[in-house]
Write an enzyme that holds these catalytic residues in place. Structure first.
Site, mmCIF file in Angstrom:
data_model
loop_
_atom_site.group_PDB
_atom_site.id
_atom_site.type_symbol
_atom_site.label_atom_id
_atom_site.label_comp_id
_atom_site.label_asym_id
_atom_site.label_seq_id
_atom_site.Cartn_x
_atom_site.Cartn_y
_atom_site.Cartn_z
ATOM 1 N NE ARG A 1 -9.794 4.951 0.845
ATOM 2 C CZ ARG A 1 -9.369 6.187 1.643
ATOM 3 N NH1 ARG A 1 -8.614 6.886 0.383
ATOM 4 N NH2 ARG A 1 -7.595 5.455 2.447
ATOM 5 C CG HIS B 1 -3.880 -3.183 4.328
ATOM 6 N ND1 HIS B 1 -2.616 -3.001 4.285
ATOM 7 C CD2 HIS B 1 -4.839 -2.633 2.896
ATOM 8 C CE1 HIS B 1 -2.571 -1.590 4.105
ATOM 9 N NE2 HIS B 1 -3.466 -1.616 2.917
ATOM 10 C CB CYS C 1 -0.976 -0.173 1.157
ATOM 11 S SG CYS C 1 -2.949 1.106 0.790
#
Length: 252
Positions: free
Chosen positions: A139, A203, A105
């Protein structure tokens, strides 16, 4: 926990796998430290000793590591981390001598040539991977699955993403995977790699959910690995099946 990265030339048994967790005080969102823990566990399950160094942002990144790990972080910590890593030079030196980097990320964006700052302004990265990142229109939040470049021999990826980054690859970076569900880089691909530098938006933590990806990184350091006892794999494989089933995918 072990600290220090001493060399083991002339010592009996296999050399230690030296893991370096970079800037946990700045880059450690969404439990990304789990990537460090699972690498250590999977090495030890194969009889490989492990040394761990956790290096905060006021410390010099050691040059003697085998695998360097960067996690996620918010905008301001990400910018500070990039600035200090550029100034210190230790991570770039390690890559130049063949070390492995696994970046997640914000860390993924940092190892590129540039990324978007607080107001979207370009911030210089480390230039270890031929990618550039900026802010996208939407997003990416939620579960993501992706099929890995067959050249890497890694099983279908499962993870969790929460970012607004759009990442473009230059000619020397290959896409890590093709997105099945989720956003990833924003162009139908997820992550990127070149040489022994590999980055992803996943993640979960990524290496906990995807043990074959963890094993790839260990293979780059230690060569061909013996298999893990199947009894030790039951929990992680159950997690993989559950996460893939949650988005209507299966393990290939």
């Amino acid at each position: 926990m072990e600290h220090g990265l001493g060399h083991h030339a002339g010592s009996p048994g296999p050399s230690a796998v030296r893991l370096v967790w970079i800037y946990p005080d700045l880059l450690s969102t969404y439990g990304d430290r789990g990537n460090l823990l699972v690498l250590a566990r999977r090495a030890r399950l194969r009889g490989l000793p492990v040394e761990i160094a956790e290096v905060n942002s006021d410390q010099q990144v050691p040059a003697g590591g085998d695998i360097y790990l960067l996690g996620g972080g918010e905008d301001l910590p990400q910018i500070l981390a990039a600035r200090r890593l550029r100034a210190g030079g230790g991570l770039s030196d390690a890559v130049n001598r063949g070390a492995v980097v696994f970046a997640v990320c914000a860390g993924y964006q940092i190892v590129g040539t540039e990324f978007g700052g607080v107001e979207g302004e370009p911030v210089p990265g480390l230039g270890l991977l031929d990618i550039s990142s900026g802010r996208g229109e939407r997003r990416g939040v939620g579960e993501i699955t992706a099929d890995v470049d067959p050249a890497l021999g890694v099983q279908r990826l499962t993870g969790f993403e929460n970012h607004q980054g759009v990442t473009r690859r230059g000619p020397s970076a290959k896409p890590l995977a093709t997105v099945l569900t989720g956003v990833g880089n924003g162009d139908g691909t997820e992550g990127a790699y070149a040489g022994r530098v590999l980055g992803t938006y996943l993640h979960g933590p990524a290496l906990v959910r995807n043990p074959s990806l963890a094993d790839l990184l260990l293979t780059w350091v230690a060569g061909t690995l013996p298999p893990v006892d199947p009894r030790q794999e039951e929990l992680v494989q159950t997690l993989r099946r559950d996460r893939l089933a949650a988005v209507g995918a299966t393990a290939p």
